[in-house]
Scaffold this active site. Structure first.
Site, PDB file in Angstrom:
ATOM      1  N   CYS A  43      -4.260   0.277   1.351  1.00 48.36           N
ATOM      2  CA  CYS A  43      -4.253   1.672   0.921  1.00 48.36           C
ATOM      3  C   CYS A  43      -4.334   1.743  -0.612  1.00 48.36           C
ATOM      4  O   CYS A  43      -3.879   0.836  -1.308  1.00 48.36           O
ATOM      5  CB  CYS A  43      -2.982   2.373   1.405  1.00 48.36           C
ATOM      6  N   ASP A  45      -2.665   3.579  -2.433  1.00 46.79           N
ATOM      7  CA  ASP A  45      -1.333   3.890  -2.957  1.00 46.79           C
ATOM      8  C   ASP A  45      -0.915   2.895  -4.046  1.00 46.79           C
ATOM      9  O   ASP A  45      -1.002   1.676  -3.847  1.00 46.79           O
ATOM     10  CB  ASP A  45      -0.315   3.858  -1.796  1.00 46.79           C
ATOM     11  N   ARG A  47       1.773   1.878  -4.983  1.00 49.21           N
ATOM     12  CA  ARG A  47       2.949   1.041  -4.711  1.00 49.21           C
ATOM     13  C   ARG A  47       2.650  -0.163  -3.824  1.00 49.21           C
ATOM     14  O   ARG A  47       3.569  -0.879  -3.423  1.00 49.21           O
ATOM     15  CB  ARG A  47       4.038   1.907  -4.059  1.00 49.21           C
ATOM     16  N   HIS A  99       0.992   0.964   5.133  1.00 54.27           N
ATOM     17  CA  HIS A  99       2.368   1.004   4.610  1.00 54.27           C
ATOM     18  C   HIS A  99       3.078   2.239   5.128  1.00 54.27           C
ATOM     19  O   HIS A  99       2.471   3.311   5.285  1.00 54.27           O
ATOM     20  CB  HIS A  99       2.369   0.984   3.077  1.00 54.27           C
ATOM     21  N   CYS A 102       3.067   6.526   4.062  1.00 56.41           N
ATOM     22  CA  CYS A 102       1.698   6.725   3.560  1.00 56.41           C
ATOM     23  C   CYS A 102       1.357   8.219   3.516  1.00 56.41           C
ATOM     24  O   CYS A 102       1.448   8.920   4.529  1.00 56.41           O
ATOM     25  CB  CYS A 102       0.712   5.988   4.463  1.00 56.41           C
TER      26      CYS A 102
HETATM   27 ZN   LIG Z   1      -1.102   5.086   1.865  1.00 61.52          ZN
END
Ligand SMILES: [Zn+2]
Length: 213
Positions: A43, A45, A47, A99, A102
């Site tokens: 992803c 993202d 993090r 994750h 999300c």
């Molecule tokens: Zn995500």
């Protein structure tokens, strides 16, 4: 004007100095080329940085990231990355890593309009629809999102197995597909045990017969 980007330039200098301090030839070796063992589909993202959470170094993981780690059959970006990684770099493992928590998964579970991204998130709604009996039975919203996150990863691994690129590789050599979910709460990856190595049955409609070489 705040120059917060300067932090990145300074951080980069520190990175380069630290590497050279530990190994004066570090960048000389890196510039010779790459032979990563893994392709990571994760992803976007901020993090979930592939190298950082797996304690790996530059050159070890070939990476593709998009919102909610999707494998979409018309995504020429992903297919180009996949072909290059499998055919030319010869990666041995492909990891789809989702994750918990999300934003893409959460957004796909609502009927709110978020913009263009809703067209992308439609793929996750399709995963929900396919598994609605199981998901609708989960009353807790967070648990339902967590399970959709897992089912989404499993579906994306299946999508990988349906590609010509992966199946052509299987006709010639070993290539393992893995489905993982990463958790912010403990920093650990959960292996969903959906490993595909080409020996599993794939619905005949998705199988390709490659001409003999
Ligand atoms: Zn995500």
């Amino acid at each position: 004007m705040e120059k917060s980007y300067q932090k990145l330039i300074e951080g980069n200098k520190l990175y380069a100095q630290t590497k050279v301090f530990k190994d004066p030839d570090y960048f000389k070796k890196l510039s010779k080329g790459q032979q990563p063992t893994y392709l990571w589909i994760g992803c976007s993202d901020s993090r979930v940085p592939a190298n950082e959470i797996t304690s790996t170094q530059s050159g070890e993981i070939f990476v593709h990231r998009n919102v909610a780690n999707l494998v979409v059959h018309t995504d020429t970006n992903l297919l180009s990355v996949l072909e290059y990684a499998v055919k030319y770099l010869g990666v041995k493992h492909i990891v789809v890593c989702g994750h918990y928590g999300c934003g893409g998964i959460s957004a796909a579970m609502t009927n709110n309009y978020h913009g263009y991204v809703d067209n992308w998130l439609r793929n996750i709604k399709d995963v929900y629809h396919k598994n609605s009996l199981e998901l609708d039975a989960i009353t807790d919203g967070v648990q339902r999102a967590d399970r959709l996150t897992e089912l989404n990863v499993i579906e994306q691994v299946r999508n990988l197995a349906k590609t010509t690129i992966v199946q052509q590789a299987w006709a010639e050599r070993q290539l393992h597909l893995h489905g993982w979910v990463y958790g912010f709460h403990n920093g650990l990856v959960k292996d969903l045990s959906v490993i595909h190595d080409g020996s599993e049955d794939i619905d005949p409609i998705y199988r390709f017969d490659f001409p003999n070489k």
